[in-house]
Motif scaffolding. Structure first.
Motif, PDB file in Angstrom:
ATOM      1  N   UNK A   1       6.717  -4.773  -7.123  1.00 33.91           N
ATOM      2  CA  UNK A   1       7.454  -5.694  -6.101  1.00 33.91           C
ATOM      3  C   UNK A   1       6.960  -6.876  -6.367  1.00 33.91           C
ATOM      4  N   UNK A   2       8.193  -7.771  -6.075  1.00 31.10           N
ATOM      5  CA  UNK A   2       7.995  -8.965  -6.031  1.00 31.10           C
ATOM      6  C   UNK A   2       8.465  -9.755  -4.497  1.00 31.10           C
ATOM      7  N   UNK A   3       7.744 -10.844  -4.308  1.00 30.67           N
ATOM      8  CA  UNK A   3       8.148 -11.612  -2.917  1.00 30.67           C
ATOM      9  C   UNK A   3       9.162 -12.722  -3.330  1.00 30.67           C
TER      10      UNK A   3
ATOM     11  N   UNK B   1       0.775  -1.105   0.032  1.00 29.03           N
ATOM     12  CA  UNK B   1      -0.043   0.037   0.140  1.00 29.03           C
ATOM     13  C   UNK B   1       1.063   1.251  -0.177  1.00 29.03           C
ATOM     14  N   UNK B   2       0.732   2.281  -0.954  1.00 31.74           N
ATOM     15  CA  UNK B   2       1.257   3.604  -0.870  1.00 31.74           C
ATOM     16  C   UNK B   2       2.429   3.509  -1.698  1.00 31.74           C
TER      17      UNK B   2
END
Length: 138
Positions: free
Chosen positions: A104-106, A98-99
């Motif tokens: 992004x990758x985990x 959030x924000x």
């Protein structure tokens, strides 16, 4: 020896000594197994951290995807003229924070070894080391 009670005490002492000897031997074997597992876990964590460090230096998402295509693979580790093979697998899933406007990758790095097991009766590779982190791209 004055009577047969001394023989009974002697046999009792021999039985107690043999039981203590068996327990001591069992503890030595258990300590060796725990030490071996600790060394295998330490090496697996080291290999996983090396893989994470390599991924952290990747700049673009296409280079990241190309790097992931080479997994799963085996990483040899030479110890005292012996070679241990560690199985390394990397999984990546998209994730939203959030924000954040970044992609992004985990990333999960899983390392296992055929000797890394909880019990001697477990299947090879039953136990593994998994490290996770978040990789961000612009």
């Amino acid at each position: 020896m004055n009577d047969y009670s001394d023989l009974i005490f002697l046999m009792g002492g021999m039985i107690i000594f043999s039981l203590l000897s068996l327990q001591t031997n069992r503890l030595f074997q258990l300590n060796n197994r725990i030490q071996l597992n600790g060394e295998l876990e330490y090496n697996a964590i080291s290999i996983a951290q090396d893989e994470i460090d390599q991924i952290r230096w990747i700049k673009s998402e296409s280079a990241f995807n190309n790097h992931l295509s080479s997994y799963p693979k085996q990483v040899p580790l030479i110890i005292d003229d012996d070679t241990l093979q560690y199985d390394v697998d990397i999984n990546s899933t998209s994730m939203t924070i959030p924000g954040s406007s970044l992609n992004n990758k985990k990333v999960s790095v899983t390392v296992s070894n055929e000797f890394l097991k909880t019990n001697s009766d477990d299947d090879p590779g039953e136990r593994y080391i998994r490290l996770q982190f978040i990789k961000s791209f612009n």
